[in-house]
Design an enzyme around this catalytic site. Structure first.
Site, PDB file in Angstrom:
ATOM      1  CE  LYS A   1      -1.743   5.764 -32.086  1.00  0.00           C
ATOM      2  NZ  LYS A   1      -0.454   5.231 -32.542  1.00  0.00           N
TER       3      LYS A   1
ATOM      4  CG  ASP B   1       0.284   2.911 -35.729  1.00  0.00           C
ATOM      5  OD1 ASP B   1       0.208   3.772 -36.631  1.00  0.00           O
ATOM      6  OD2 ASP B   1       0.076   3.175 -34.530  1.00  0.00           O
TER       7      ASP B   1
ATOM      8  N   GLY C   1       2.509   1.161 -26.854  1.00  0.00           N
ATOM      9  CA  GLY C   1       1.531   0.916 -27.906  1.00  0.00           C
ATOM     10  C   GLY C   1       2.183   0.647 -29.257  1.00  0.00           C
TER      11      GLY C   1
HETATM   12  P1  NAP Z   1       3.946   4.751 -25.248  1.00  0.00           P
HETATM   13  O1  NAP Z   1       2.889   3.711 -25.295  1.00  0.00           O
HETATM   14  O2  NAP Z   1       3.856   5.866 -24.292  1.00  0.00           O
HETATM   15  O3  NAP Z   1       5.349   3.955 -24.987  1.00  0.00           O
HETATM   16  C1  NAP Z   1       6.552   4.659 -24.848  1.00  0.00           C
HETATM   17  C2  NAP Z   1       7.723   3.679 -24.808  1.00  0.00           C
HETATM   18  O4  NAP Z   1       8.935   4.457 -24.784  1.00  0.00           O
HETATM   19  C3  NAP Z   1       7.750   2.788 -23.577  1.00  0.00           C
HETATM   20  O5  NAP Z   1       8.306   1.533 -23.918  1.00  0.00           O
HETATM   21  C4  NAP Z   1       8.688   3.573 -22.625  1.00  0.00           C
HETATM   22  O6  NAP Z   1       9.331   2.760 -21.668  1.00  0.00           O
HETATM   23  C5  NAP Z   1       9.712   4.070 -23.629  1.00  0.00           C
HETATM   24  N1  NAP Z   1      10.461   5.227 -23.153  1.00  0.00           N
HETATM   25  C6  NAP Z   1      10.001   6.493 -22.985  1.00  0.00           C
HETATM   26  N2  NAP Z   1      11.004   7.293 -22.523  1.00  0.00           N
HETATM   27  C7  NAP Z   1      12.105   6.493 -22.395  1.00  0.00           C
HETATM   28  C8  NAP Z   1      13.439   6.726 -21.981  1.00  0.00           C
HETATM   29  N3  NAP Z   1      13.861   7.941 -21.610  1.00  0.00           N
HETATM   30  N4  NAP Z   1      14.318   5.685 -22.010  1.00  0.00           N
HETATM   31  C9  NAP Z   1      13.918   4.449 -22.385  1.00  0.00           C
HETATM   32  N5  NAP Z   1      12.648   4.167 -22.805  1.00  0.00           N
HETATM   33  C10 NAP Z   1      11.762   5.181 -22.802  1.00  0.00           C
HETATM   34  O7  NAP Z   1       4.143   5.444 -26.685  1.00  0.00           O
HETATM   35  P2  NAP Z   1       3.914   4.769 -28.131  1.00  0.00           P
HETATM   36  O8  NAP Z   1       2.530   5.035 -28.591  1.00  0.00           O
HETATM   37  O9  NAP Z   1       4.394   3.370 -28.065  1.00  0.00           O
HETATM   38  O10 NAP Z   1       4.874   5.660 -29.061  1.00  0.00           O
HETATM   39  C11 NAP Z   1       6.280   5.561 -28.945  1.00  0.00           C
HETATM   40  C12 NAP Z   1       6.962   6.343 -30.073  1.00  0.00           C
HETATM   41  O11 NAP Z   1       6.644   5.772 -31.335  1.00  0.00           O
HETATM   42  C13 NAP Z   1       6.540   7.825 -30.130  1.00  0.00           C
HETATM   43  O12 NAP Z   1       7.708   8.596 -30.333  1.00  0.00           O
HETATM   44  C14 NAP Z   1       5.656   7.879 -31.357  1.00  0.00           C
HETATM   45  O13 NAP Z   1       5.691   9.156 -31.992  1.00  0.00           O
HETATM   46  C15 NAP Z   1       6.307   6.818 -32.240  1.00  0.00           C
HETATM   47  N6  NAP Z   1       5.355   6.305 -33.234  1.00  0.00           N
HETATM   48  C16 NAP Z   1       5.642   6.558 -34.547  1.00  0.00           C
HETATM   49  C17 NAP Z   1       4.769   6.115 -35.527  1.00  0.00           C
HETATM   50  C18 NAP Z   1       5.085   6.378 -36.970  1.00  0.00           C
HETATM   51  O14 NAP Z   1       4.165   6.294 -37.807  1.00  0.00           O
HETATM   52  N7  NAP Z   1       6.319   6.665 -37.327  1.00  0.00           N
HETATM   53  C19 NAP Z   1       3.600   5.414 -35.174  1.00  0.00           C
HETATM   54  C20 NAP Z   1       3.343   5.154 -33.808  1.00  0.00           C
HETATM   55  C21 NAP Z   1       4.231   5.623 -32.853  1.00  0.00           C
HETATM   56  P3  NAP Z   1       8.656   2.492 -20.232  1.00  0.00           P
HETATM   57  O15 NAP Z   1       7.702   1.350 -20.410  1.00  0.00           O
HETATM   58  O16 NAP Z   1       9.811   2.178 -19.359  1.00  0.00           O
HETATM   59  O17 NAP Z   1       7.956   3.774 -19.832  1.00  0.00           O
END
Ligand code: NAP
Length: 286
Positions: free
Chosen positions: A71, A107, A135
């Site tokens: 992304k 999003d 993200g």
């Molecule tokens: P990303 O950029 O990799 O960010 C992940 C986030 O989760 C970071 O803030 C990370 O914290 C935190 N995290 C991961 N494991 C953790 C844990 N064990 N305890 C506490 N915090 C934790 O991923 P992203 O793109 O933002 O996506 C995040 C989620 O949103 C995914 O599950 C994705 O499927 C979902 N999402 C859903 C939609 C939808 O349409 N429903 C759209 C977009 C995303 P750190 O900074 O400390 O690593």
């Protein structure tokens, strides 16, 4: 669905991509509207991203979604980025405008639509607590700030990442007050009390994982809880919200709404209301 010489191609690039529900959602809309399009999954390894994007352009693919892990890294490979995607630092939708690749981020639009449709949430003047700073959090902040929230509190596991996010948005949205909180039990209590809306943008909740010691009992009775995670449909966070009598929803509505927004960009027509969400729900229940 009949594929002929003029059929336009849509798709999704990601790694992995086999689990994606987007092909189901988009092909359901294409079929319902009788459009001459087809939507296909393209698994693209990180080292092949540049070649894949050049290939998609050369092949005249009409548009494609971009998912994890591409992304952000896809952005320099595109010709133009929408202001919202620029602010998010991430693109989830690319439109091929006669050879010019334009990147969008739908999003945030998807989140706002789902908050409105699934929870009746009105962002104007509200206090929002965001868990996470990746993200998805950026997309949430961009859309919520544009929609007029008054205060945003970010709680992230890695403090520096939370700080960086807050700094970026503070510079951009002078009217919104931004705060940083720890995710640790106890430290979050006051912020839970103050929040009108809690949004989980982290991957915590997937496969039933949960936040250590997070308890929603102190949230106001009018407060709402949104979990971007949708597998399982009821995450431990949502189960806690329900136990505490709080209105809550998972990320299926957002998934469908970001898809609807991308579909309109590519085809110029709207997906039939509710169809993408129903298609995803049918798949998850099946
Ligand atoms: P990303 O950029 O990799 O960010 C992940 C986030 O989760 C970071 O803030 C990370 O914290 C935190 N995290 C991961 N494991 C953790 C844990 N064990 N305890 C506490 N915090 C934790 O991923 P992203 O793109 O933002 O996506 C995040 C989620 O949103 C995914 O599950 C994705 O499927 C979902 N999402 C859903 C939609 C939808 O349409 N429903 C759209 C977009 C995303 P750190 O900074 O400390 O690593």
């Amino acid at each position: 669905m009949k594929i002929v010489g003029k059929t336009k191609i849509l798709g999704i690039i990601g790694h992995p991509v086999a689990h994606s529900l987007s092909p189901l959602m988009h092909n359901a809309a294409i079929e319902a509207l009788g459009l001459d399009f087809v939507y296909v999954p393209f698994p693209v390894e990180p080292e092949s991203l540049s070649a894949a994007v050049h290939g998609l352009r050369a092949l005249g693919v009409r548009g494609f979604n971009v998912t994890i892990p591409h992304k952000s890294v896809v952005m320099p490979l595109l010709d133009k980025i929408s202001p919202e995607a620029e602010l998010c630092g991430a693109v989830n939708t690319v439109s091929n405008e006669n050879g010019l690749l334009v990147g969008y981020n739908t999003d945030g639009t998807g989140l706002l639509k789902s908050l409105r449709d699934d929870l009746g949430f009105k962002p104007g003047g509200s206090v929002v607590l965001i868990l996470g700073a990746g993200g998805a959090a950026r997309g949430a902040l961009a859309s919520l700030c544009n929609a007029g929230v008054s205060r945003i509190i970010v709680a992230n596991r890695t403090r520096e990442r939370g700080e960086a996010l807050v700094e970026t948005f503070r510079d951009r949205f002078g009217k919104v007050s931004f705060h940083l909180s720890s995710l640790e039990t106890g430290r979050l209590e006051e912020n839970l009390k103050a929040a009108d809306l809690l949004v989980n943008t982290t991957s915590v909740g997937m496969n039933g994982t949960s936040f250590d010691g997070l308890n929603l009992a102190s949230m106001a009775s009018h407060a709402k809880v949104y979990d971007m995670v949708y597998s399982p449909a009821e995450t431990p966070l949502l189960a806690d919200a329900r136990r505490n009598g709080l209105a809550c929803a998972n990320g299926i509505g957002m998934l469908a709404a970001q898809g609807e927004a991308a579909f309109s960009i590519w085809t110029g027509v709207e997906s039939p209301p509710g169809l993408m969400k129903d298609r995803v729900l049918a798949e998850i229940v099946a």
